[in-house]
Each structure stands twice: as structure tokens, then as C-alpha cells.
Design a protein around this motif. Structure first.
Motif, mmCIF file in Angstrom:
data_model
loop_
_atom_site.group_PDB
_atom_site.id
_atom_site.type_symbol
_atom_site.label_atom_id
_atom_site.label_comp_id
_atom_site.label_asym_id
_atom_site.label_seq_id
_atom_site.Cartn_x
_atom_site.Cartn_y
_atom_site.Cartn_z
ATOM 1 N N ARG A 135 0.816 -1.214 0.000
ATOM 2 C CA ARG A 135 0.000 0.000 0.000
ATOM 3 C C ARG A 135 0.850 1.266 0.000
ATOM 4 N N GLU A 136 1.963 1.213 0.725
ATOM 5 C CA GLU A 136 2.740 2.446 0.871
ATOM 6 C C GLU A 136 4.038 2.497 0.072
ATOM 7 N N PHE A 137 4.612 1.310 -0.156
ATOM 8 C CA PHE A 137 5.982 1.308 -0.687
ATOM 9 C C PHE A 137 6.134 0.500 -1.973
ATOM 10 N N ASP A 138 7.117 0.917 -2.772
ATOM 11 C CA ASP A 138 7.633 0.078 -3.846
ATOM 12 C C ASP A 138 8.922 -0.563 -3.348
ATOM 13 N N PHE A 139 9.101 -1.831 -3.683
ATOM 14 C CA PHE A 139 10.354 -2.517 -3.369
ATOM 15 C C PHE A 139 10.972 -2.908 -4.704
ATOM 16 N N GLU A 140 12.093 -2.305 -5.023
ATOM 17 C CA GLU A 140 12.751 -2.634 -6.287
ATOM 18 C C GLU A 140 13.926 -3.571 -5.990
ATOM 19 N N ILE A 188 17.718 -4.442 -2.334
ATOM 20 C CA ILE A 188 16.255 -4.274 -2.282
ATOM 21 C C ILE A 188 16.017 -2.833 -1.853
ATOM 22 N N VAL A 189 15.571 -2.043 -2.776
ATOM 23 C CA VAL A 189 15.410 -0.624 -2.478
ATOM 24 C C VAL A 189 13.932 -0.339 -2.206
ATOM 25 N N ARG A 190 13.689 0.208 -1.045
ATOM 26 C CA ARG A 190 12.309 0.557 -0.692
ATOM 27 C C ARG A 190 12.155 2.068 -0.817
ATOM 28 N N ARG A 191 11.062 2.474 -1.446
ATOM 29 C CA ARG A 191 10.796 3.916 -1.477
ATOM 30 C C ARG A 191 9.294 4.123 -1.400
#
Ligand code: GAL
Length: 687
Positions: free
Chosen positions: A635-640, A681-684
Motif C-alpha cells: 500500500r505504501e511502498f515500492d520494493f525494487e 532491495i530498495v524501498r521507497r
């Protein structure tokens, strides 16, 4: 086989989510029966050290649980479950039915399967079972009932694991029980002998049956067996395993309806139609063994993960088995290099896996798999694998944040098991045409661009996908075709390749130009087809005058209303359209009448990305083939996720700047460096 039993056992919705509520599950196949109790105590200490929180117990324990008929022995298992539970290690309790003890085959020889030439297998390895043998089924049912009633209420149990790799080693059985059941299955499917004769086209080669009793499984014959008969035998065999599976599931669900159920699938495993199986599971799980010696292993393995995730899009999935290092069933069993086990583990996590288990916890001392690597190897904690296992266990323990973030897939690949079976039956124009290869052909360039793919059955809702790929969907029903046509007319973009829409569900050719109920999408008329000699390539000339190569196959296409994007420009078929684009309703279809090389395929995908802007061209990885990219979203984050499968340090660029790299907790801007086998794993926050 009675479908009524199957319906009773159905467990709507699935309850697999509880297994993963707060953590990634980590562990392996645990076979304590191969070891003494003092080793169990050491095992449990080491499991705690490695952050293990789930182990599969009992997969091949039948001879230890029921050493002779009706004499049961569950004390040791209870002891193991108690020890694991005391250390808060969850148990995936397996039914032991994939390897009956020797007494079963000696006392009930008809429980053994029969090969295509009528020879019975014997015991001494595993999977020596006929799933339709009443003796096998009765004994399997009873050991599962005993297991469930003796230890099924143990608090350690968090998951039931039914059997092991159904249909592995012996996918088809040709015993008299199968023969009789095949006839009954045909009678149910077709209603009358007349219909069977019609479906299989038995007037050809004088095969017409005048009684059901004459029908046999496709066995040892002088030359090609009837393809309709073969296709139906494959459907029937898949159903037979499914029926045995449902029997066991029914027992387990009656005993512990709260415990989720799985069985370990094997990705793109041809004999079983996993799309049919998947609705009946609570958790999808798979065994994935990428070969470290194969340069294409990362892409093959990614495709395996995407397929399993896609089998039932509402269920969680996990890796049930992967190897910590080496396997032992290839000719040359190259070990995973340092970091490679971790990279593949994160590949699965990136593609949605909620658990990572290995085969097996402790490497065996004897038996056929003694040289398969273990999380604890023969040299114990001195093996380099051990430190990687411990490090990964700890790292995963800190990754709860990813939780239920969904894998973002903009593209779907349509395929079906019946189509696979029918296309790979003998006597095709190109008998080397392999569905797996066709899938990889279209999957690989997307993988390289960082475009994540779902796999779909042709009759599944497709409206949410920006593009749908249909590689050689040879067999198609009118309803499946209507679904694809509806998708395109509703605004979708489809890429349909040669040898699609060729036969109906009973393998009869759709007459007229090729393509059957799909032909209206192509924009050209496929009036005939020809494979190319295996070393031959042809030139294709694109409308801008540039050329690429094609191989394998050429559809002989007459022009219609489709825009010709490329034509064959060398050899006897020069001038024929090879790639077409047709506008249909609000959507568009690319038709590929030949096997484009990677440059040609890239042109098609470039054009699609223009049409479907949601798949950003930026998603093209800056290091094609080496750095894998997947996005998950909650819901809040993208994990690349970025994974470097290559041998060199790579500089990678994020899709969007600024985020927190979860494994190092470092802030990352736009570009950063990824070591060989490195993972980020980049969270933004979602913009
Ligand atoms: C799997 C199987 C395991 C073990 C493993 C070895 O296919 O389920 O029992 O045999 O392979 O790699």
C-alpha cells in the motif's frame, strides 16, 4: 476415479496466509530418521543458529512409520516434533506416500507401476507406485490417516506437505488398472464410443473401435500412436495423480482443517496440468534447481518462479526445495559459487516467494543422494555453504517489511498444459518445436528489460495486463479464443506467434487458413507453414529497410488488412509477410510468423512499449541479462529488487531515485554499484 471425492475435499479460498503472517519461512527437508538422537539435538541447535523456522519432516518415512503392515511406530516422530517445537521451529509435515516400503510391493505386486512395454517396475529406489492401484491407495490412505490421527494435532505442525513431486520418475503407468480406468474416463468424457471414434479420427489407419474394451493406453506400437488417444491419456494420467492427491488432502483437512496444505510442484513440469491442481492448494510450493553450469539458469529460474506464482494468483507461494550447493543427479554436478545460493534465494523472494526451503538439512551419509549438498554438509559447519546458510537466515529475519507486497506484472504469457501436450505429440511439421523453448524465446527479452511476467491460462481474465503474449498456443478452445479476442478488442495488445490456434481441444485441425478462432486477429492469412532446415536462417527486411534474422519456421502468409512490419527477404519465401500489426477494436495484435532473432523481437517489444506506456522503456535493465530487476508493491511502498547474476561489478540505475536499501539500511540515490552475485532491495514510498 470419482470426481465426487474431489469436490468434497475442496477447501475454498485457502488458508495459507497464516503460515507467513509475520516472517519469511526458512529451512529445509529434515530427515532425522537417518540419524541418531544425539545428532537431532545438535541439528536443532544448528537450526536455531541458522535462523531456521520451518522444516519438512517425514517425506520418505513410510518404512520407519509402518515397518510392516499395520504395525505403526510414531514415537520417534513425536519425539522429533517435540524437540522442534521446544525450539520454536515449525513443521511442514509430509505424508510419506511417494516411497512405499518394500513390504508393500512384495505383498501387493499390483501396487507397482508398469512401463510402456508392459514391464512392472520393482522397489529399490522411490516412486515405485501405481496411483490407481486399490492396494496402494488403501495403504496410502491408511498411513495418512494414521499420521493425521497420531501426530496431526501436534502444535509444531504449521503446514501439510502431501506426497513428494507427484509423477516424478514415473509419469505414466500402463497397468491393467490404468487401462480399465482410462476406458471409464473416456466413457465419462465422451458419453459414447461413437464420440471417441470421432474425436480421435479413428477411421484413419483403420483404428475404428467397435467396443470400449478394445481401447488401450497408447503403448508400444509399430509407429506413431493416435495423437488424440495420446492427448487424452495425458489428460487422464494427470487426473489420476490429482485424484490420489485429493484423497490425501481430504484426510488431512478432515483432521486439521486449520492447517494449510501444499504439495511440492516442479515448475514447468510437463506431465501434470498444474493449472488444474492449483485451486485446491492453500500454499503453492515448488522445487527449483537452477544448474550453476548453465549460463541461462538465471532466466530459466526466474521463469520457473513466475510460473509457480501465477498458477493461482490468490495464493502465497514458496520454494519448497532448492540446493544449498551441488545436486547429484546431473552428469557433472557443479556447486553453486559463493553468493549464488543467496542470489537465487532473493530471486525467488523478488518474484513473490514467502519461504525458502532447501533439500536437505543435513547431507546424508548413505543412499542415492549422499552427495547432494546439505545445509549442513558432510564436513559439518566447516563447509562454506554453512556460513552462507547462517548469513542468509539472519538476513531474512530482518526482512519482514516486504510482507505481502505484490509482484507487479504488466505482461502475461498465455499457455496451457493440454496445448503443450498436443503440440509435442509426434508427427508435427517440426517435431523439435518445444513449448518450453517457445516460452523462453518470448520471456527472455522481457526478463532482460526488467519487465515482470505472469503466466495465464488462456481463459483467465486478462484485462489488467498491458500486453499478452501467446507463443505457439497450438490447441485452443473457442471459449479460450473468445477470451483472447475480447482482450484485444477491449484495448489490449497481444503478440501471437506462429503455430497458434491450430487445433481444437480434441486435436482436430481447424480447417481454413491456419489460426482457427484466432485467425481474425492476425491481419494476414496463414495459408501454409514450413519449418526451416535446422542450420538455416532467413533475412527479414523491416519497413525502415533494416534487416534481422529469423530461423526455425516460416508461416506462408497472404496479405490482408494488417500492416506488414517485416517481410522475408531471402530464400524461397522472400516477399512473404513475416511480422504483422493489426488494429482490432480498441487494441492491437502483433503476429509473428517466424522465430525472430533477439534483434527482431526487440523491435516488436520496443513498439509495444510505445503503445503501452505503463511499461516504461526505462525498465530496460542497463545491463541486459546480468542484472535482474523486479518491482513489488504494497500500500505504501515500492520494493525494487536488483540482482547481479554476472561475474563483474555492475553499476545499476534505479527506476526512480532515492530509497532505502533494506539489506544495508543505506540511503541510495539514483545509481549504485552491485558486486557479482550482489542483491539490493530498495524501498521507497510510492510516488
Ligand atoms: C528433488 C526431490 C528430493 C531430492 C532432490 C535432490 O527432486 O524432491 O527428494 O531428491 O530432488 O536434488
Amino acid at each position: 476415479m470419482s470426481r465426487a471425492v474431489i469436490a468434497e475435499a475442496r477447501h475454498p479460498g485457502g488458508n495459507g496466509g497464516v503460515l507467513f503472517s509475520s516472517r519469511i519461512r526458512y529451512g529445509g527437508d529434515y530427515n532425522p530418521e537417518q540419524w541418531s538422537r544425539n545428532i537431532w539435538v545438535e541439528d536443532i541447535k544448528l537450526m536455531a543458529e541458522a535462523g531456521v523456522n520451518l522444516v519438512t519432516v517425514g517425506v520418505f518415512s513410510w518404512s520407519m512409520l509402518e515397518p510392516s503392515e499395520g504395525q505403526f511406530c510414531f514415537e520417534w516422530l513425536r519425539d522429533v516434533l517435540d524437540l522442534l517445537h521446544a525450539s520454536k521451529i515449525g513443521v511442514d509435515l509430509a505424508t510419506p506416500t511417494a516411497s512405499p516400503p518394500p513390504w508393500v510391493s512384495v505383498d501387493y505386486p499390483e501396487s507397482l507401476p508398469v512401463d510402456e512395454r508392459g514391464v512392472r517396475y520393482r522397489h529399490g529406489s522411490r516412486q515405485h507406485l501405481c496411483v490407481l492401484s486399490p492396494d496402494y491407495r488403501r495403504l496410502a490412505h491408511r498411513i495418512v490417516e494414521q499420521l493425521a490421527s497420531e501426530v496431526g494435532d501436534h502444535e509444531a505442525i504449521e503446514l501439510f506437505h502431501v506426497h513428494n513431486e507427484y509423477a516424478n520418475h514415473v509419469p505414466f503407468c500402463y497397468c491393467p488398472q490404468h487401462e480399465a480406468a482410462f476406458r471409464a474416463w473416456l466413457a465419462r468424457r465422451y458419453g459414447s464410443l461413437q464420440e471417441v471414434n470421432e474425436a480421435w479420427g479413428t477411421t484413419f489407419w483403420s483404428q475404428r473401435y467397435s467396443s470400449f474394451e478394445q481401447i488401450i493406453p497408447p503403448q508400444h506400437t509399430p509407429t506413431w500412436v493416435n495423437p488424440g488417444q495420446q492427448l487424452d491419456f495425458r489428460r487422464f494420467s494427470s487426473d489420476a495423480f490429482f485424484n490420489a492427491f485429493q484423497d490425501e488432502v481430504g484426510v488431512l483437512r478432515r483432521t486439521r482443517p486449520d492447517v494449510p496444505v501444499t504439495t511440492n510442484l516442479m515448475g514447468l513440469f510437463e506431465p501434470l496440468d498444474y493449472f488444474e491442481w492449483a485451486p485446491w492448494l492453500d500454499v503453492l510450493s515448488t522445487d527449483n534447481y537452477p544448474n550453476p553450469a548453465d549460463p541461462d539458469a538465471p532466466v530459466n529460474s526466474a521463469m520457473h518462479c513466475d510460473l509457480v506464482r501465477s498458477l493461482n494468483k490468490s495464493l502465497p507461494w514458496m520454494v519448497m526445495e532448492q540446493s544449498p550447493g551441488r545436486v547429484n543427479w546431473q552428469m557433472r554436478n557443479v556447486a553453486k559459487r559463493p553468493g549464488e545460493m543467496r542470489a537465487y534465494s532473493y530471486q525467488a523472494i523478488a518474484r513473490g516467494a514467502r519461504g525458502l526451503l532447501f533439500f536437505q538439512w543435513r547431507a546424508s551419509r548413505s543412499g542415492a543422494e549422499k552427495f547432494a549438498s546439505g545445509m549442513v554438509g558432510h564436513s559439518g559447519t566447516k563447509s562454506p555453504v554453512w556460513s552462507e546458510i547462517v548469513a542468509l537466515g539472519h538476513e531474512l529475519g530482518g526482512l519482514d517489511a516486504i510482507g505481502e507486497a505484490v509482484v507487479m506484472a504488466d505482461v502475461a504469457i498465455c499457455f496451457s498444459w493440454p496445448s503443450w501436450w498436443a503440440m509435442e505429440a509426434p508427427c508435427q511439421p517440426l517435431n523439435e518445436l518445444s513449448l518450453r523453448n517457445q516460452l523462453l524465446w518470448v520471456y527472455t527479452p522481457l526478463y532482460r528489460r526488467g519487465v515482470t511476467v505472469d503466466f495465464c491460462r488462456p481463459d483467465e481474465p486478462l484485462g489488467n495486463y498491458r500486453a499478452v503474449l501467446v507463443p505457439s498456443l497450438y490447441l485452443i478452445s473457442p471459449a479460450e479464443a473468445a477470451n483472447l479476442v475480447g482482450y484485444v478488442f477491449g484495448g489490449g495488445t497481444a503478440v501471437v506467434t506462429f503455430w497458434s490456434g491450430i487445433v481444437d481441444p480434441i486435436d482436430r485441425v481447424y480447417l481454413g487458413t491456419y489460426g482457427g478462432p484466432l485467425r481474425g486477429l492476425f491481419g494476414g492469412e496463414v495459408v501454409d507453414v514450413t519449418p526451416l532446415p535446422d542450420t538455416e536462417q532467413v533475412d527479414l527486411e523491416w519497413c525502415d529497410g533494416t534487416t534481422t534474422k529469423a530461423s526455425t519456421w516460416i508461416d506462408l502468409i497472404d496479405e490482408e488488412d494488417g500492416e506488414v512490419l517485416a517481410r522475408v527477404s531471402s530464400g524461397p519465401w522472400a516477399g512473404r509477410p513475416a511480422v504483422l500489426r493489426a488494429r482490432r477494436g480498441a487494441g492491437c495484435v502483433f503476429y509473428l510468423g517466424t522465430r525472430l532473432d533477439s534483434a527482431g523481437l526487440a523491435r516488436v517489444f520496443d513498439a509495444i512499449f510505445d503503445i503501452a506506456p505503463a511499461i516504461s522503456p526505462e525498465q530496460a535493465s542497463d545491463k541486459p541479462g546480468l542484472v535482474e530487476r523486479v518491482v513489488r508493491r504494497d500500500r505504501e511502498f515500492d520494493f525494487e529488487f536488483l540482482i547481479n547474476h554476472g561475474p563483474r561489478v555492475e553499476t545499476v540505475t534505479l527506476l526512480e531515485p532515492d530509497g532505502t536499501e533494506l539489506l544495508t539500511r543505506a540511503h541510495v540515490e539514483r545509481s549504485f554499484v552491485l558486486a557479482p552475485q550482489g542483491v539490493a532491495i530498495v524501498r521507497r514510498p510510492r510516488s
